[in-house]
Scaffold this motif. Sequence first.
Motif, PDB file in Angstrom:
ATOM      1  N   TYR A  18       0.845  -1.185   0.000  1.00  0.00           N
ATOM      2  CA  TYR A  18       0.000   0.000   0.000  1.00  0.00           C
ATOM      3  C   TYR A  18       0.883   1.237   0.000  1.00  0.00           C
ATOM      4  O   TYR A  18       1.707   1.434   0.896  1.00  0.00           O
ATOM      5  N   GLY A  19       0.703   2.096  -1.013  1.00  0.00           N
ATOM      6  CA  GLY A  19       1.455   3.330  -1.142  1.00  0.00           C
ATOM      7  C   GLY A  19       0.748   4.466  -0.423  1.00  0.00           C
ATOM      8  O   GLY A  19      -0.416   4.767  -0.712  1.00  0.00           O
ATOM      9  N   CYS A  20       1.444   5.101   0.502  1.00  0.00           N
ATOM     10  CA  CYS A  20       0.818   6.070   1.412  1.00  0.00           C
ATOM     11  C   CYS A  20       0.871   7.513   0.925  1.00  0.00           C
ATOM     12  O   CYS A  20       0.631   8.445   1.722  1.00  0.00           O
ATOM     13  N   MET A  21       1.139   7.739  -0.332  1.00  0.00           N
ATOM     14  CA  MET A  21       1.267   9.105  -0.830  1.00  0.00           C
ATOM     15  C   MET A  21      -0.027   9.899  -0.691  1.00  0.00           C
ATOM     16  O   MET A  21      -0.007  11.124  -0.597  1.00  0.00           O
ATOM     17  N   GLY A  22      -1.171   9.234  -0.670  1.00  0.00           N
ATOM     18  CA  GLY A  22      -2.451   9.922  -0.584  1.00  0.00           C
ATOM     19  C   GLY A  22      -2.890  10.260   0.830  1.00  0.00           C
ATOM     20  O   GLY A  22      -3.933  10.883   1.015  1.00  0.00           O
ATOM     21  N   LEU A  23      -2.093   9.861   1.828  1.00  0.00           N
ATOM     22  CA  LEU A  23      -2.466  10.142   3.211  1.00  0.00           C
ATOM     23  C   LEU A  23      -1.996  11.538   3.620  1.00  0.00           C
ATOM     24  O   LEU A  23      -1.049  12.080   3.068  1.00  0.00           O
ATOM     25  N   GLY A  24      -2.656  12.105   4.615  1.00  0.00           N
ATOM     26  CA  GLY A  24      -2.206  13.375   5.167  1.00  0.00           C
ATOM     27  C   GLY A  24      -2.825  14.612   4.555  1.00  0.00           C
ATOM     28  O   GLY A  24      -2.406  15.731   4.865  1.00  0.00           O
ATOM     29  N   GLY A  25      -3.791  14.444   3.678  1.00  0.00           N
ATOM     30  CA  GLY A  25      -4.463  15.611   3.110  1.00  0.00           C
ATOM     31  C   GLY A  25      -3.723  16.218   1.935  1.00  0.00           C
ATOM     32  O   GLY A  25      -3.139  15.518   1.114  1.00  0.00           O
ATOM     33  N   SER A  26      -3.714  17.529   1.868  1.00  0.00           N
ATOM     34  CA  SER A  26      -3.166  18.242   0.708  1.00  0.00           C
ATOM     35  C   SER A  26      -1.647  18.398   0.792  1.00  0.00           C
ATOM     36  O   SER A  26      -1.037  18.212   1.840  1.00  0.00           O
ATOM     37  N   TRP A  27      -1.071  18.789  -0.350  1.00  0.00           N
ATOM     38  CA  TRP A  27       0.357  19.069  -0.404  1.00  0.00           C
ATOM     39  C   TRP A  27       0.591  20.541  -0.042  1.00  0.00           C
ATOM     40  O   TRP A  27       1.173  21.309  -0.815  1.00  0.00           O
ATOM     41  N   GLU A  28       0.143  20.917   1.126  1.00  0.00           N
ATOM     42  CA  GLU A  28       0.312  22.274   1.626  1.00  0.00           C
ATOM     43  C   GLU A  28       0.753  22.209   3.085  1.00  0.00           C
ATOM     44  O   GLU A  28       0.508  21.219   3.780  1.00  0.00           O
ATOM     45  N   ASN A  29       1.414  23.259   3.527  1.00  0.00           N
ATOM     46  CA  ASN A  29       1.885  23.302   4.908  1.00  0.00           C
ATOM     47  C   ASN A  29       0.762  23.708   5.855  1.00  0.00           C
ATOM     48  O   ASN A  29       0.720  24.824   6.365  1.00  0.00           O
ATOM     49  N   ASN A  30      -0.180  22.801   6.061  1.00  0.00           N
ATOM     50  CA  ASN A  30      -1.249  23.050   7.018  1.00  0.00           C
ATOM     51  C   ASN A  30      -1.298  21.908   8.020  1.00  0.00           C
ATOM     52  O   ASN A  30      -0.642  20.881   7.851  1.00  0.00           O
ATOM     53  N   GLU A  31      -2.044  22.106   9.060  1.00  0.00           N
ATOM     54  CA  GLU A  31      -2.115  21.099  10.114  1.00  0.00           C
ATOM     55  C   GLU A  31      -2.972  19.902   9.684  1.00  0.00           C
ATOM     56  O   GLU A  31      -3.892  20.040   8.869  1.00  0.00           O
ATOM     57  N   LEU A  32      -2.656  18.760  10.243  1.00  0.00           N
ATOM     58  CA  LEU A  32      -3.467  17.573   9.993  1.00  0.00           C
ATOM     59  C   LEU A  32      -4.849  17.759  10.619  1.00  0.00           C
ATOM     60  O   LEU A  32      -4.971  18.276  11.732  1.00  0.00           O
ATOM     61  N   ALA A  33      -5.856  17.341   9.893  1.00  0.00           N
ATOM     62  CA  ALA A  33      -7.227  17.428  10.392  1.00  0.00           C
ATOM     63  C   ALA A  33      -7.660  16.077  10.950  1.00  0.00           C
ATOM     64  O   ALA A  33      -7.055  15.037  10.657  1.00  0.00           O
ATOM     65  N   SER A  34      -8.711  16.094  11.739  1.00  0.00           N
ATOM     66  CA  SER A  34      -9.228  14.844  12.306  1.00  0.00           C
ATOM     67  C   SER A  34      -9.670  13.888  11.204  1.00  0.00           C
ATOM     68  O   SER A  34      -9.561  12.666  11.347  1.00  0.00           O
ATOM     69  N   THR A  35     -10.139  14.460  10.093  1.00  0.00           N
ATOM     70  CA  THR A  35     -10.555  13.613   8.965  1.00  0.00           C
ATOM     71  C   THR A  35      -9.361  12.898   8.341  1.00  0.00           C
ATOM     72  O   THR A  35      -9.499  11.782   7.828  1.00  0.00           O
ATOM     73  N   ASP A  36      -8.187  13.539   8.364  1.00  0.00           N
ATOM     74  CA  ASP A  36      -6.977  12.906   7.827  1.00  0.00           C
ATOM     75  C   ASP A  36      -6.603  11.684   8.658  1.00  0.00           C
ATOM     76  O   ASP A  36      -6.223  10.636   8.118  1.00  0.00           O
ATOM     77  N   LYS A  37      -6.723  11.829   9.965  1.00  0.00           N
ATOM     78  CA  LYS A  37      -6.395  10.719  10.850  1.00  0.00           C
ATOM     79  C   LYS A  37      -7.408   9.586  10.696  1.00  0.00           C
ATOM     80  O   LYS A  37      -7.036   8.401  10.661  1.00  0.00           O
ATOM     81  N   TYR A  38      -8.667   9.929  10.592  1.00  0.00           N
ATOM     82  CA  TYR A  38      -9.700   8.910  10.424  1.00  0.00           C
ATOM     83  C   TYR A  38      -9.477   8.146   9.116  1.00  0.00           C
ATOM     84  O   TYR A  38      -9.599   6.924   9.076  1.00  0.00           O
ATOM     85  N   GLN A  39      -9.137   8.898   8.058  1.00  0.00           N
ATOM     86  CA  GLN A  39      -8.874   8.257   6.774  1.00  0.00           C
ATOM     87  C   GLN A  39      -7.702   7.289   6.876  1.00  0.00           C
ATOM     88  O   GLN A  39      -7.781   6.145   6.404  1.00  0.00           O
ATOM     89  N   ALA A  40      -6.603   7.747   7.479  1.00  0.00           N
ATOM     90  CA  ALA A  40      -5.422   6.895   7.604  1.00  0.00           C
ATOM     91  C   ALA A  40      -5.722   5.637   8.402  1.00  0.00           C
ATOM     92  O   ALA A  40      -5.325   4.525   8.024  1.00  0.00           O
ATOM     93  N   GLN A  41      -6.428   5.795   9.502  1.00  0.00           N
ATOM     94  CA  GLN A  41      -6.766   4.646  10.334  1.00  0.00           C
ATOM     95  C   GLN A  41      -7.635   3.653   9.570  1.00  0.00           C
ATOM     96  O   GLN A  41      -7.412   2.433   9.629  1.00  0.00           O
ATOM     97  N   SER A  42      -8.618   4.155   8.849  1.00  0.00           N
ATOM     98  CA  SER A  42      -9.514   3.281   8.083  1.00  0.00           C
ATOM     99  C   SER A  42      -8.750   2.516   7.010  1.00  0.00           C
ATOM    100  O   SER A  42      -8.977   1.322   6.799  1.00  0.00           O
ATOM    101  N   ILE A  43      -7.840   3.216   6.330  1.00  0.00           N
ATOM    102  CA  ILE A  43      -7.063   2.589   5.256  1.00  0.00           C
ATOM    103  C   ILE A  43      -6.110   1.542   5.815  1.00  0.00           C
ATOM    104  O   ILE A  43      -5.994   0.428   5.271  1.00  0.00           O
ATOM    105  N   ILE A  44      -5.428   1.880   6.899  1.00  0.00           N
ATOM    106  CA  ILE A  44      -4.496   0.926   7.503  1.00  0.00           C
ATOM    107  C   ILE A  44      -5.227  -0.331   7.952  1.00  0.00           C
ATOM    108  O   ILE A  44      -4.790  -1.464   7.684  1.00  0.00           O
ATOM    109  N   GLU A  45      -6.342  -0.157   8.612  1.00  0.00           N
ATOM    110  CA  GLU A  45      -7.104  -1.311   9.097  1.00  0.00           C
ATOM    111  C   GLU A  45      -7.657  -2.136   7.947  1.00  0.00           C
ATOM    112  O   GLU A  45      -7.655  -3.371   8.004  1.00  0.00           O
ATOM    113  N   THR A  46      -8.118  -1.460   6.890  1.00  0.00           N
ATOM    114  CA  THR A  46      -8.628  -2.179   5.721  1.00  0.00           C
ATOM    115  C   THR A  46      -7.523  -2.977   5.062  1.00  0.00           C
ATOM    116  O   THR A  46      -7.708  -4.148   4.690  1.00  0.00           O
ATOM    117  N   ALA A  47      -6.364  -2.357   4.899  1.00  0.00           N
ATOM    118  CA  ALA A  47      -5.233  -3.046   4.273  1.00  0.00           C
ATOM    119  C   ALA A  47      -4.851  -4.282   5.077  1.00  0.00           C
ATOM    120  O   ALA A  47      -4.736  -5.395   4.521  1.00  0.00           O
TER     121      ALA A  47
END
Length: 323
Positions: A18-47
Amino acid sequence: MSTYAIQQHFPRASKLAYGCMGLGGSWENNELASTDKYQAQSIIETALTNGINFFDHADIYTLGKAERVFGQVLIEQPTLRDQMIIQSKCGIRFDDESGPGRYDFSSKWIEESVDGILSRLNIETLDILQLHRPDPLMNIEEVAPSFEKLQASGKVKHFGASNMNHHQIAYLQSAIKTPIVANQIEISLKQLGWLEHGVLAGNPNGEHGNFTPGTLEYCQLNNIQIQAWGSLAQGLFSGRDNSSEAHHIQATSTLVNKLAEQYQSNPDAIVLAWLMRHPANIQPVIGTTNIERIKRCVAALEVNLSREDWYKLYVSARGNALP
């Protein structure tokens, strides 16, 4: 090669990564959002639930946020680390006050990059470190001591390359004691250079390819796992609108869907199964953030394309009959 080369070092390594390039939201210097964490957790668990335990990172992915959000999941669920094989890459530097976008395999940058990777991922040891793209200024006498230092300290277990041809890998290997275990290059039903150079050997039509002949064979001979980034061709043959594409692309998409029905599978699985049918035992890296699509990709493990169907896809995708 009867088994996947990477399984010599990690016997439980999944055949898909699984390539993680799509995790963490946008390619901008902003803070991680709760949705980013939820997405990562869901993807990791699914994988993991679906048998994918190999995770591919790079220090530049979403400006480091892909590793950071992955690390946040591991902080809350530390037992997941024991189920994973984690690799990351370094060597690409963005445009900054010191210079333009560039590559950097200096010992200082490699060692600092590994410290940053481990910190963001919240792990003590990286299973594989890959040098991301060839650095024309690479000094193997500088890289080798850094590799030895990182391995001796327990920060990195193994080393690999990314986007390198076999000459570059052999040159790097000549200076380091530990074997290079993986090479990640762009390979897909759309990016056919890896096949064309072999098929067009001695044929003038192959002179303009940008895939050095012998790379696949070198990796096979030296037990270097070939990993395929861009393996799904961005959905070109498995659901993305391709109405403006060339006729042979549209025809290949139709063929993929036909074979999906024939093999009682799905188009994403067929695209990946085509790669995995090659005797090099290619390890596709999938980067979709769609949970259901991840599950569809896993079905590729159950598809064994016939020689004829493999060639049907190859000839269709190249747009011309073989010479």
